[in-house]
Design an enzyme around this catalytic site. Sequence first.
Site, PDB file in Angstrom:
ATOM      1  N   CYS A 116     -57.505  16.941 -11.463  1.00 19.29           N
ATOM      2  CA  CYS A 116     -57.609  17.637 -10.589  1.00 19.29           C
ATOM      3  C   CYS A 116     -56.595  17.282  -9.437  1.00 19.29           C
ATOM      4  CB  CYS A 116     -58.894  18.415 -10.676  1.00 19.29           C
ATOM      5  SG  CYS A 116     -59.050  19.537 -11.474  1.00 19.29           S
ATOM      6  N   HIS A 256     -58.747  21.856  -3.370  1.00 21.38           N
ATOM      7  CA  HIS A 256     -58.474  22.097  -4.821  1.00 21.38           C
ATOM      8  C   HIS A 256     -59.261  23.218  -5.416  1.00 21.38           C
ATOM      9  CE1 HIS A 256     -59.052  21.803  -8.711  1.00 21.38           C
ATOM     10  NE2 HIS A 256     -59.499  21.493  -9.419  1.00 21.38           N
ATOM     11  N   ASN A 286     -59.956  27.787 -11.567  1.00 23.60           N
ATOM     12  CA  ASN A 286     -59.057  27.322 -11.873  1.00 23.60           C
ATOM     13  C   ASN A 286     -57.967  26.283 -12.347  1.00 23.60           C
ATOM     14  OD1 ASN A 286     -59.242  23.816 -11.723  1.00 23.60           O
ATOM     15  ND2 ASN A 286     -61.729  23.135 -11.736  1.00 23.60           N
TER      16      ASN A 286
HETATM   17  O1  UT7 Z   1     -61.867  20.940 -10.961  1.00 24.59           O
HETATM   18  C1  UT7 Z   1     -62.078  20.401 -12.320  1.00 24.59           C
HETATM   19  C2  UT7 Z   1     -64.409  20.355 -12.099  1.00 24.59           C
HETATM   20  N1  UT7 Z   1     -64.902  20.944 -12.257  1.00 24.59           N
HETATM   21  C3  UT7 Z   1     -65.904  21.481 -11.225  1.00 24.59           C
HETATM   22  O2  UT7 Z   1     -65.500  21.595  -9.946  1.00 24.59           O
HETATM   23  C4  UT7 Z   1     -66.616  21.591 -12.181  1.00 24.59           C
HETATM   24  C5  UT7 Z   1     -68.040  22.423 -10.816  1.00 24.59           C
HETATM   25  N2  UT7 Z   1     -69.155  23.173 -11.106  1.00 24.59           N
HETATM   26  C6  UT7 Z   1     -69.279  24.223 -10.927  1.00 24.59           C
HETATM   27  O3  UT7 Z   1     -68.352  24.620 -10.843  1.00 24.59           O
HETATM   28  C7  UT7 Z   1     -70.890  24.417 -11.385  1.00 24.59           C
HETATM   29  O4  UT7 Z   1     -71.657  23.251 -11.780  1.00 24.59           O
HETATM   30  C8  UT7 Z   1     -70.734  26.080 -13.031  1.00 24.59           C
HETATM   31  C9  UT7 Z   1     -69.671  26.980 -12.697  1.00 24.59           C
HETATM   32  C10 UT7 Z   1     -70.309  24.887 -13.903  1.00 24.59           C
HETATM   33  C11 UT7 Z   1     -71.957  26.100 -13.257  1.00 24.59           C
HETATM   34  O5  UT7 Z   1     -72.651  26.409 -12.139  1.00 24.59           O
HETATM   35  P1  UT7 Z   1     -73.477  26.241 -12.032  1.00 24.59           P
HETATM   36  O6  UT7 Z   1     -74.382  26.814 -10.575  1.00 24.59           O
HETATM   37  O7  UT7 Z   1     -73.556  24.452 -11.557  1.00 24.59           O
HETATM   38  O8  UT7 Z   1     -75.179  26.542 -13.258  1.00 24.59           O
HETATM   39  P2  UT7 Z   1     -75.600  25.317 -13.765  1.00 24.59           P
HETATM   40  O9  UT7 Z   1     -75.155  24.012 -14.818  1.00 24.59           O
HETATM   41  O10 UT7 Z   1     -76.921  24.670 -13.264  1.00 24.59           O
HETATM   42  O11 UT7 Z   1     -76.726  26.401 -14.833  1.00 24.59           O
HETATM   43  C12 UT7 Z   1     -77.418  27.832 -14.181  1.00 24.59           C
HETATM   44  C13 UT7 Z   1     -77.507  28.506 -15.571  1.00 24.59           C
HETATM   45  C14 UT7 Z   1     -78.030  27.931 -17.004  1.00 24.59           C
HETATM   46  O12 UT7 Z   1     -79.390  28.597 -17.092  1.00 24.59           O
HETATM   47  P3  UT7 Z   1     -80.524  27.725 -17.337  1.00 24.59           P
HETATM   48  O13 UT7 Z   1     -80.378  27.020 -18.258  1.00 24.59           O
HETATM   49  O14 UT7 Z   1     -80.774  28.245 -15.595  1.00 24.59           O
HETATM   50  O15 UT7 Z   1     -81.023  29.401 -18.446  1.00 24.59           O
HETATM   51  C15 UT7 Z   1     -76.788  27.878 -17.895  1.00 24.59           C
HETATM   52  O16 UT7 Z   1     -76.728  27.816 -19.377  1.00 24.59           O
HETATM   53  O17 UT7 Z   1     -76.994  29.213 -15.732  1.00 24.59           O
HETATM   54  C16 UT7 Z   1     -76.824  29.696 -16.861  1.00 24.59           C
HETATM   55  N3  UT7 Z   1     -74.732  29.522 -16.968  1.00 24.59           N
HETATM   56  C17 UT7 Z   1     -74.203  30.691 -17.778  1.00 24.59           C
HETATM   57  N4  UT7 Z   1     -74.837  31.960 -16.920  1.00 24.59           N
HETATM   58  C18 UT7 Z   1     -73.746  33.110 -17.755  1.00 24.59           C
HETATM   59  C19 UT7 Z   1     -73.915  28.523 -17.846  1.00 24.59           C
HETATM   60  N5  UT7 Z   1     -72.455  28.722 -17.966  1.00 24.59           N
HETATM   61  C20 UT7 Z   1     -72.790  30.521 -17.896  1.00 24.59           C
HETATM   62  C21 UT7 Z   1     -71.982  31.494 -17.606  1.00 24.59           C
HETATM   63  N6  UT7 Z   1     -72.795  32.766 -17.887  1.00 24.59           N
HETATM   64  N7  UT7 Z   1     -70.682  31.764 -17.979  1.00 24.59           N
END
Ligand code: UT7
Length: 328
Positions: A116, A256, A286
């Site tokens: 990225c 970004h 993204n």
């Molecule tokens: O440019 C490339 C670089 N990439 C990035 O910049 C990505 C950086 N990371 C992020 O943007 C975030 O970490 C994500 C958007 C990928 C995830 O958000 P988060 O707030 O970090 O969520 P998490 O991974 O801590 O997950 C929280 C909960 C989990 O459920 P439990 O275990 O708490 O029950 C996930 O399974 O949210 C759940 N979850 C979802 N729920 C509904 C993860 N994805 C989804 C979804 N819809 N799409």
Amino acid sequence: MTRIKAAITAVHGHLPDYILTNQELEQMVDTTDEWISTRTGIKERRILKGKGLATSDMGAEAVKALLEKRGIGADEVDMLICSTVTPDMKFPATANLISHKVGINNAFSYDMNAACSGFIYALVTASNFVETGKYQKVVVVGADKMSSIVDYSDRQTCVIFGDAAAAVLLEPSDDDTGITDHRFGSDGSGYVHLHMKAGGSLKPPTYDTIDAREHYVYQEGQPVFKFAVTKMAGVSLELMESNNLQADDVAWLVPHQANMRIIEATGRRMGMPSEKVMVNIDKFGNTTNATIPLCLWDYEKKLKKGDNIILTAFGGGFTWGAVWIKWS
Ligand code: UT7
């Protein structure tokens, strides 16, 4: 000897027509518009549909429109760099395919991959060529068909990414404006958190790699999130401090577009009010290498000559960086 600076003299993007909304994603994986909106800020993203269409097709459309806008012919371009993580093929370079499609025949072209951060790395590389005085018209394209490497059964990644391309033209500046300074960094140990497992020389494609779904983006969201905020804000502040720039001196921050919460946290750490931070993640998600030039294209009418602009990115690798531009 006075330094020749490279000025961005035109910017243009290309967005595929198909809009993939959060509502449509709700039908595909276990997610909700509410979760995607609050956790990422994304409402919709574009997807390149159609057989035989690839990253170079979006890149070529962006470059054609760019040259038309500047009123120059394809044969006047000296060099073209494409930053992408989704090349049409492993080789040749997608940059060459773009040049071929646009009719750029008097130039040399090649690809760069810094995930990225690719666009800002390519921008500074290209500006160094202009600074030699040997190159007058250099095109930098950021383009990615992320839908070709996203697993649409993985809710953690499929809601984030979109497809797009955007390009800038660099020419020697006739005043003090242009690409002025930068800071870059990388740390290969971070690869564990964000990569594609198979398809390279480490694990060439086999039936097993396909069955294991290893040809898609693998991402551990939380470590990437923390790293992104720390590095984008840190490297931008370092660049500003070493050039005696305060937040008040900066007209625009162009981060970004990875996650709205990352963008907001970065702006806050840098002391930048939200109205000076470019954001279009809600519309396009993204788009990896295209996010920064797409923002510049989107906000172009608001930019004024001499505006201090800080571009900042981070990505898989890990890679990160910031670039200071005085808008031309
Ligand atoms: O440019 C490339 C670089 N990439 C990035 O910049 C990505 C950086 N990371 C992020 O943007 C975030 O970490 C994500 C958007 C990928 C995830 O958000 P988060 O707030 O970090 O969520 P998490 O991974 O801590 O997950 C929280 C909960 C989990 O459920 P439990 O275990 O708490 O029950 C996930 O399974 O949210 C759940 N979850 C979802 N729920 C509904 C993860 N994805 C989804 C979804 N819809 N799409």
